[in-house]
Design a protein around this motif. Structure first.
Motif, PDB file in Angstrom:
ATOM      1  N   VAL A  42     -45.329  -7.110 -18.761  1.00  0.00           N
ATOM      2  CA  VAL A  42     -44.928  -8.419 -19.118  1.00  0.00           C
ATOM      3  C   VAL A  42     -44.913  -8.912 -20.617  1.00  0.00           C
ATOM      4  O   VAL A  42     -46.125  -8.499 -21.107  1.00  0.00           O
ATOM      5  N   THR A  43     -44.006  -9.237 -21.277  1.00  0.00           N
ATOM      6  CA  THR A  43     -43.974  -9.568 -22.689  1.00  0.00           C
ATOM      7  C   THR A  43     -44.184 -11.039 -23.159  1.00  0.00           C
ATOM      8  O   THR A  43     -43.776 -11.729 -22.166  1.00  0.00           O
TER       9      THR A  43
ATOM     10  N   LEU B  12     -49.200  -7.431  -5.048  1.00  0.00           N
ATOM     11  CA  LEU B  12     -47.840  -7.265  -5.352  1.00  0.00           C
ATOM     12  C   LEU B  12     -46.955  -8.430  -6.121  1.00  0.00           C
ATOM     13  O   LEU B  12     -47.105  -9.515  -5.203  1.00  0.00           O
ATOM     14  N   PHE B  13     -46.286  -8.137  -6.953  1.00  0.00           N
ATOM     15  CA  PHE B  13     -45.793  -9.232  -7.628  1.00  0.00           C
ATOM     16  C   PHE B  13     -44.133  -9.110  -6.902  1.00  0.00           C
ATOM     17  O   PHE B  13     -43.754  -8.314  -7.173  1.00  0.00           O
ATOM     18  N   GLY B  14     -43.730 -10.200  -6.557  1.00  0.00           N
ATOM     19  CA  GLY B  14     -42.361 -10.336  -6.173  1.00  0.00           C
ATOM     20  C   GLY B  14     -41.920 -10.126  -4.691  1.00  0.00           C
ATOM     21  O   GLY B  14     -40.750 -10.146  -4.530  1.00  0.00           O
TER      22      GLY B  14
ATOM     23  N   TYR C 118     -40.905 -13.021 -13.370  1.00  0.00           N
ATOM     24  CA  TYR C 118     -39.963 -13.719 -12.766  1.00  0.00           C
ATOM     25  C   TYR C 118     -38.829 -13.881 -13.804  1.00  0.00           C
ATOM     26  O   TYR C 118     -37.628 -13.426 -13.686  1.00  0.00           O
ATOM     27  N   ALA C 119     -39.300 -14.779 -15.061  1.00  0.00           N
ATOM     28  CA  ALA C 119     -38.086 -15.199 -15.937  1.00  0.00           C
ATOM     29  C   ALA C 119     -37.832 -14.040 -16.670  1.00  0.00           C
ATOM     30  O   ALA C 119     -36.520 -14.125 -17.012  1.00  0.00           O
ATOM     31  N   GLN C 120     -38.370 -12.898 -16.751  1.00  0.00           N
ATOM     32  CA  GLN C 120     -37.989 -11.697 -17.505  1.00  0.00           C
ATOM     33  C   GLN C 120     -37.275 -10.440 -16.613  1.00  0.00           C
ATOM     34  O   GLN C 120     -36.944  -9.531 -17.153  1.00  0.00           O
ATOM     35  N   GLY C 121     -37.003 -11.235 -15.467  1.00  0.00           N
ATOM     36  CA  GLY C 121     -36.214 -10.206 -14.455  1.00  0.00           C
ATOM     37  C   GLY C 121     -37.074  -8.901 -14.000  1.00  0.00           C
ATOM     38  O   GLY C 121     -36.392  -8.079 -13.271  1.00  0.00           O
TER      39      GLY C 121
END
Length: 342
Positions: free
Chosen positions: A81-82, A158-160, A130-133
């Motif tokens: 994540v950036t 687990l993300f997503g 999520y915002a970064q796809g």
């Protein structure tokens, strides 16, 4: 896309920023992710940037404060994540065993933690993924195996999405027992839910009340009235060394299931799920062969609208899904729901 992060530390995860490896406490009841300043130096990061904000977060026991930067967090080669807002703590209390907190609570919990703009909120790690796809839904799931060998704990974040292989049954969104986030304040500000508790077939511990899920809490906490009802039902005696209820082997043989009525579904905590892992008794100052109960009293923060905290013992027994998109909380049985590992 959904990405899992394997867990092999005691409620912690080995993560990295661009210039540091750190052990993070996983916390679902706060939303500011931070790292100690002895693990992060902004000048050493090619991707880091300062911000005008400082932060201060208080916990039930402990606190952290410092400055806020934006940088990259690397969970694994597949998950980065950036431009994540990260607190760099120069003052901490009661966090001697970890380097920081990976905060996975609702974004609203960041309000009031920042200066100079105390009304500002900042996106959490899950929000930004999520915002970064990077993930297909703004959600996070937890799977933990019961702890029997400190400090090693096996599990997964687990993300997503959800991981079907961790359930006793085929697991999809439709098979998770799901309930809306409660509307009762202050539990509604957290991952809060409404729940009634029964001991055995008919002993009411509490009628439907609101409380929260908190992955960083090592026990299941009940407000005073419910705790007293549970103590009377089990016959447990408070142990002076651990602060937990202690029962005899004979009482353990007669211990009954605890039923959690959540959103029209009944989830069962078996007798074994209600006791502290006996292999870890000495780690909490207890006697080696004693039997301690993990359901205890909610001392700090108890009151109207916050009557219980479902901590780590709950996550050991049920796959847990926190969905920010739909504002819902889901549970599914795992291979350890009825295990006798404790």
């Amino acid at each position: 896309m959904q990405v899992s992060v394997q867990i092999q530390e005691n409620l912690s995860r080995n993560l990295s920023t661009k210039n540091s490896i750190a052990f993070f406490l996983i916390d679902t009841s706060s939303a500011v992710t931070w790292i100690s300043n002895d693990k992060y130096v902004l000048a050493n990061s090619s991707t880091g940037a300062s911000t005008p904000d400082t932060f201060s977060v208080s916990y039930v026991s402990g606190s952290a404060s410092g400055v806020v930067v934006k940088d990259t967090i690397v969970f694994s080669p597949e998950l980065t994540v950036t431009k994540q807002s990260i607190g760099i703590a120069n003052v901490t209390k009661a966090f001697e065993d970890v380097d920081g907190v990976l905060a996975l609570g609702p974004q609203g919990l960041t309000r009031g933690t920042l200066t100079p703009d105390s009304n500002k909120t900042i996106p959490t790690v899950t929000d930004n993924l999520y915002a970064q796809g990077k993930i297909q839904s703004n959600s996070v799931s937890f799977y933990f195996e019961p702890a029997v060998n400190a400090p090693i704990i096996a599990g997964e974040i687990l993300f997503g999405g959800v991981n079907a292989s961790k359930s006793r049954h085929a697991l999809t969104r439709w098979h998770i027992y799901s309930t809306p986030v409660t509307k009762t304040s202050p539990s509604s500000e957290f991952w809060g839910l409404d729940m009634a508790i029964t001991y055995g077939s008919s002993t009411t511990i509490t009628k439907k009340v609101a409380g929260i899920i908190d992955a960083s809490t090592s026990l299941i906490n009940l407000e005073a009235g419910a705790y007293k009802a549970y103590q009377q039902a089990t016959g447990g005696a408070r142990d002076s060394a651990t602060g937990l209820l202690s029962i005899t082997p004979e009482q353990y043989k007669g211990l009954k299931n605890v039923t959690l009525a959540i959103g029209g579904t009944e989830l069962t905590l078996t007798p074994n799920a209600q006791i502290w892992p006996r292999e870890l008794n000495t780690a909490i100052g207890g006697k080696e062969k004693a039997i301690y109960l993990v359901i205890t009293d909610l001392k700090a923060g108890a009151g109207d609208g916050l009557a219980f905290v479902l901590g780590y013992p709950m996550l050991e027994r049920f796959y847990t899904h926190l969905d920010s998109d739909k504002k819902r909380i889901g549970f599914a049985p795992t291979a350890f729901t009825y295990a006798t590992t404790n």
